[in-house]
Design a protein around this motif. Structure first.
Motif, PDB file in Angstrom:
ATOM      1  N   ARG A   1      64.745  40.111  40.715  1.00 64.71           N
ATOM      2  CA  ARG A   1      63.336  39.768  40.481  1.00 64.71           C
ATOM      3  C   ARG A   1      63.183  39.168  39.085  1.00 64.71           C
ATOM      4  O   ARG A   1      63.906  39.532  38.163  1.00 64.71           O
ATOM      5  N   PRO A   2      62.219  38.242  38.909  1.00 62.41           N
ATOM      6  CA  PRO A   2      61.973  37.698  37.572  1.00 62.41           C
ATOM      7  C   PRO A   2      61.206  38.718  36.731  1.00 62.41           C
ATOM      8  O   PRO A   2      60.181  39.241  37.179  1.00 62.41           O
ATOM      9  N   VAL A   3      61.716  39.029  35.561  1.00 58.47           N
ATOM     10  CA  VAL A   3      61.044  40.012  34.701  1.00 58.47           C
ATOM     11  C   VAL A   3      60.862  39.439  33.295  1.00 58.47           C
ATOM     12  O   VAL A   3      61.589  38.555  32.855  1.00 58.47           O
ATOM     13  N   PHE A   4      59.862  39.976  32.612  1.00 58.79           N
ATOM     14  CA  PHE A   4      59.638  39.613  31.216  1.00 58.79           C
ATOM     15  C   PHE A   4      60.661  40.312  30.337  1.00 58.79           C
ATOM     16  O   PHE A   4      60.933  41.499  30.506  1.00 58.79           O
ATOM     17  N   THR A   5      61.204  39.566  29.404  1.00 57.90           N
ATOM     18  CA  THR A   5      62.027  40.182  28.364  1.00 57.90           C
ATOM     19  C   THR A   5      61.268  40.177  27.035  1.00 57.90           C
ATOM     20  O   THR A   5      61.637  40.900  26.112  1.00 57.90           O
ATOM     21  N   GLU A   6      60.227  39.356  26.979  1.00 59.14           N
ATOM     22  CA  GLU A   6      59.421  39.258  25.757  1.00 59.14           C
ATOM     23  C   GLU A   6      58.069  38.643  26.102  1.00 59.14           C
ATOM     24  O   GLU A   6      57.974  37.795  26.996  1.00 59.14           O
ATOM     25  N   GLN A   7      57.013  39.086  25.401  1.00 53.39           N
ATOM     26  CA  GLN A   7      55.712  38.424  25.493  1.00 53.39           C
ATOM     27  C   GLN A   7      54.977  38.601  24.172  1.00 53.39           C
ATOM     28  O   GLN A   7      54.708  39.724  23.747  1.00 53.39           O
ATOM     29  N   LEU A   8      54.685  37.476  23.533  1.00 51.01           N
ATOM     30  CA  LEU A   8      53.965  37.465  22.266  1.00 51.01           C
ATOM     31  C   LEU A   8      52.576  36.892  22.505  1.00 51.01           C
ATOM     32  O   LEU A   8      52.412  35.949  23.290  1.00 51.01           O
ATOM     33  N   THR A   9      51.588  37.457  21.833  1.00 49.97           N
ATOM     34  CA  THR A   9      50.206  37.026  22.017  1.00 49.97           C
ATOM     35  C   THR A   9      49.633  36.556  20.688  1.00 49.97           C
ATOM     36  O   THR A   9      49.767  37.233  19.680  1.00 49.97           O
TER      37      THR A   9
END
Length: 201
Positions: free
Chosen positions: A115-123
């Motif tokens: 499955r595609p997963v987030f490894t990082e998310q910056l806001t």
């Protein structure tokens, strides 16, 4: 004489009835036109920020690069209390080897395998102005822990596979921007007061 008066009265009624349709149509056209202009500008902003993010030119966790992003998006109020938000994300496909590395043994449980997963998310900007279309993962200083990557349902980038097929071993860099447009909103005519743009590298 009587015919002329009745003709004038009929013309006035026809004009009034036609304006009931033409004025909302004109206002709606103007609103959607201005939103289209914003969307084009936002496309360029997401491409530029996404390019910098994907190439690793800057670390958007730091105040300097955040200020650069705000300057690049000037006119969109990309501040903590503004009308816009940018999400910069990294997404990859989880493999069995990722799960084995975290759990410490072969063929270990792997809930998010394939499955595609987030490894990082910056806001950057006002988090209440919108969210990523693919989800908001649990993060620590922008990073998703390896344990959450393989186990947490919230780390899955929902709907990403319908946007693009991500090869195994490749990381996708995604820049998304939401802009609230209350100034371009006519209740009942213009729809949701929001413009969205996305770039994927």
């Amino acid at each position: 004489m009587c015919n002329r008066k009745s003709e004038r009265g009929a013309a006035a009624i026809e004009f009034t009835l036609s304006t009931m349709f033409l004025v909302p149509l004109l206002l709606g056209t103007l609103v959607f036109g201005f939103r289209l202009i914003r969307a084009i500008e936002m496309d360029q902003i997401t491409r530029d920020l996404g390019h910098m993010y994907a190439r690793g030119f800057v670390d958007f966790r730091n105040p300097g690069p955040i200020q650069n992003a705000q300057t690049l998006a000037s006119g969109f109020d990309l501040t903590n209390t503004g009308t816009s938000v940018v999400e910069l994300s990294q997404i990859k496909i989880i493999q069995q080897s990722d799960c084995d590395a975290v759990n410490g043994f072969a063929n270990s449980p792997c809930p998010n395998k394939d499955r595609p997963v987030f490894t990082e998310q910056l806001t950057i900007g006002n988090t209440s102005a919108g969210t990523s279309r693919f989800g908001t993962p649990p993060t620590t200083n922008g990073s998703v822990t390896p344990a959450n990557q393989i186990n947490a349902a919230g780390a899955v980038a929902n709907g990403f596979s319908s946007v693009m097929t991500l090869p195994v071993g490749v990381t996708a860099y995604v820049a998304e921007m939401n802009n609230q447009t209350p100034d371009l909103n006519i209740p009942g005519f213009s729809g949701m007061p929001l413009v969205y743009a996305r770039a994927i590298f």
